[in-house]
Design an enzyme around this catalytic site. Structure first.
Site, PDB file in Angstrom:
ATOM      1  CG  ASP A   1       3.977   0.137   1.598  1.00  0.00           C
ATOM      2  OD1 ASP A   1       3.768   1.072   2.382  1.00  0.00           O
ATOM      3  OD2 ASP A   1       3.419  -0.972   1.690  1.00  0.00           O
TER       4      ASP A   1
ATOM      5  CG  HIS B   1       7.061   0.456   9.770  1.00  0.00           C
ATOM      6  ND1 HIS B   1       7.109   0.251  11.128  1.00  0.00           N
ATOM      7  CD2 HIS B   1       6.681   1.743   9.604  1.00  0.00           C
ATOM      8  CE1 HIS B   1       6.780   1.376  11.758  1.00  0.00           C
ATOM      9  NE2 HIS B   1       6.518   2.289  10.861  1.00  0.00           N
ATOM     10  CG  ASP B   2       5.880  -1.607   4.650  1.00  0.00           C
ATOM     11  OD1 ASP B   2       5.240  -0.764   4.011  1.00  0.00           O
ATOM     12  OD2 ASP B   2       5.434  -2.142   5.690  1.00  0.00           O
TER      13      ASP B   2
ATOM     14  CB  THR C   1       4.441  -4.227   3.101  1.00  0.00           C
ATOM     15  OG1 THR C   1       4.112  -3.660   1.815  1.00  0.00           O
ATOM     16  CG2 THR C   1       5.569  -5.227   2.955  1.00  0.00           C
TER      17      THR C   1
ATOM     18  CG  ASP D   1      -0.212   0.068   2.555  1.00  0.00           C
ATOM     19  OD1 ASP D   1      -0.798   0.609   3.523  1.00  0.00           O
ATOM     20  OD2 ASP D   1       0.942  -0.402   2.641  1.00  0.00           O
TER      21      ASP D   1
ATOM     22  CG  PHE E   1      -1.825   1.679   9.543  1.00  0.00           C
ATOM     23  CD1 PHE E   1      -1.632   1.162   8.274  1.00  0.00           C
ATOM     24  CD2 PHE E   1      -2.720   2.727   9.714  1.00  0.00           C
ATOM     25  CE1 PHE E   1      -2.328   1.687   7.187  1.00  0.00           C
ATOM     26  CE2 PHE E   1      -3.414   3.265   8.631  1.00  0.00           C
ATOM     27  CZ  PHE E   1      -3.212   2.730   7.372  1.00  0.00           C
ATOM     28  CG  ASN E   2       0.126  -2.768   7.564  1.00  0.00           C
ATOM     29  OD1 ASN E   2      -0.315  -1.745   7.022  1.00  0.00           O
ATOM     30  ND2 ASN E   2       1.387  -3.151   7.466  1.00  0.00           N
TER      31      ASN E   2
ATOM     32  CG  ASN F   1       0.592   3.561   4.135  1.00  0.00           C
ATOM     33  OD1 ASN F   1       0.471   3.642   5.354  1.00  0.00           O
ATOM     34  ND2 ASN F   1       1.522   2.819   3.546  1.00  0.00           N
TER      35      ASN F   1
HETATM   36  O1  RIB Z   1       2.407   0.340  10.886  1.00  0.00           O
HETATM   37  C1  RIB Z   1       3.280   0.466   9.794  1.00  0.00           C
HETATM   38  C2  RIB Z   1       2.652  -0.071   8.552  1.00  0.00           C
HETATM   39  O2  RIB Z   1       1.520   0.709   8.218  1.00  0.00           O
HETATM   40  C3  RIB Z   1       3.583   0.027   7.324  1.00  0.00           C
HETATM   41  O3  RIB Z   1       3.277  -1.005   6.432  1.00  0.00           O
HETATM   42  C4  RIB Z   1       3.207   1.340   6.716  1.00  0.00           C
HETATM   43  O4  RIB Z   1       3.452   1.383   5.307  1.00  0.00           O
HETATM   44  C5  RIB Z   1       1.728   1.363   6.968  1.00  0.00           C
HETATM   45  O5  RIB Z   1       1.111   0.610   5.945  1.00  0.00           O
HETATM   46 CA    CA Z   2       2.734  -0.489   4.114  1.00  0.00          CA
END
Ligand code: RIB
Ligand code: CA
Length: 313
Positions: A16, A242-243, A125, A11, A166-167, A40
């Site tokens: 990403d 993160h990703d 991701t 996303d 978040f994801n 996102n």
């Molecule tokens: O919490 C971080 C995640 O949420 C990452 O994948 C970032 O791109 C958002 O999608």
């Molecule tokens: Ca992401």
């Protein structure tokens, strides 16, 4: 060494975008498709961002597919506070000339799994909506999935609520389906990604590469750092990448510290919706269903990303 066959579901999103740079620049992957999730930003914006990134890095021959517009049962919660109105605010990126494939992401993933001579690793991701739909609609294809290496969740922390990342927060029902599907999982959650930090000195190193991708990556890291420097001073000015962790683990699991744990997802709690409940100390004595990452060799991680971006346009 033979390339690892993967499907990427993302996303974009600044991190990403960096994950795509790592995947394509590393030369270690046979990337069969990129499928797009809403997260996102909306599906339209994350798709547009993905096409611009793939054009920037010279990966215009990769098939790209539209995924779900929203989570399975809930409204989409975008992360414009961190990624901006476009979902990839900051550096200006080339307009893209790529066409999106007419087939939808889930059908495309299924077709790739059916046709594959060997099993395929899936690297999500973003929210897990597309992956859960694939598993529900084509359960017989689970045997063609080598592993799901995902960014999401957290052992002891969240970033959308105190416990939900978040994801997973965006589509907890989808995440519960994925974690309970019986497919091998690697979970790169906030415990490890908040150690996978990029600092200003690293950003300047990427900028010094002088290629288009290095300049764009530095610009993305600059923008991505704004939110974290303002809201998480505990990260000492670093921004968590993160990703790319979900790809880096496939490249070199040895730079991570991991533990096999039983993981499930809370879908009902008022305060806990979207929490990945990780039985880190095996108090339930349940069969582990995920390799959970909790630490990383940050310098080596940045080095891997640098070496990947260095060879891109
Ligand atoms: O919490 C971080 C995640 O949420 C990452 O994948 C970032 O791109 C958002 O999608
Ligand atoms: Ca992401």
């Amino acid at each position: 060494m033979s390339k690892i066959p993967i499907i990427i579901d993302c996303d974009p999103g600044h991190d990403d975008a960096l994950m795509l740079m790592l995947a394509f620049g590393s030369g270690m992957f046979d990337i069969r498709a990129v499928t797009i999730s809403a997260g996102n930003q909306t599906q339209a914006k994350t798709m547009n961002n993905a096409l611009k990134i793939l054009t920037l890095i010279g990966a215009t021959d990769i098939p790209v597919y539209h995924g779900a517009e929203k989570p399975l049962f809930r409204d989409l919660a975008v992360a414009d506070y961190a990624h901006g109105e476009t979902g990839l605010d900051g550096p200006s990126l080339p307009t893209h000339t790529m066409a999106v494939q007419p087939m939808r992401a889930v059908e495309a993933m299924a077709a790739i799994l059916v046709e594959a001579g060997s099993s395929i690793t899936i690297v999500p991701t973003g929210p897990l909506t597309n992956i859960a739909t694939l598993l529900l609609a084509y359960p017989h294809l689970k045997s063609k999935i080598e592993r799901i290496s995902l960014m999401g969740g957290g052992i002891f922390r969240g970033n959308m609520t105190p416990l939900a990342e978040f994801n997973i927060y965006n589509d907890p029902e989808a995440a519960a389906i994925v974690f309970n599907a019986g497919v091998p999982i690697t979970m790169c959650g906030l415990d490890v990604t908040h150690k996978a930090l990029v600092f200003q000195k690293d950003i300047e190193l990427f900028r010094s590469l002088g290629n288009k991708t290095g300049t764009a990556a530095a610009g993305m890291m600059d923008f991505f750092s704004i939110f974290y420097r303002k809201n998480m001073p505990e990260l000492d000015g670093g921004a968590p990448l993160h990703d790319p962790c979900a790809i880096a683990w496939l490249m070199n699991p040895g730079i991570f510290k991991t533990k096999s744990c039983y993981v499930d997802v809370e879908t009902k709690g008022e305060l806990t919706r979207g929490a990945t409940v990780v039985d880190f100390y095996n108090v339930l004595n349940r069969e582990p269903n995920a390799v959970v990452a909790f630490d990383i060799d940050r310098d080596e991680y940045i080095n891997m990303l640098y070496n990947a971006i260095k060879v891109l346009p």
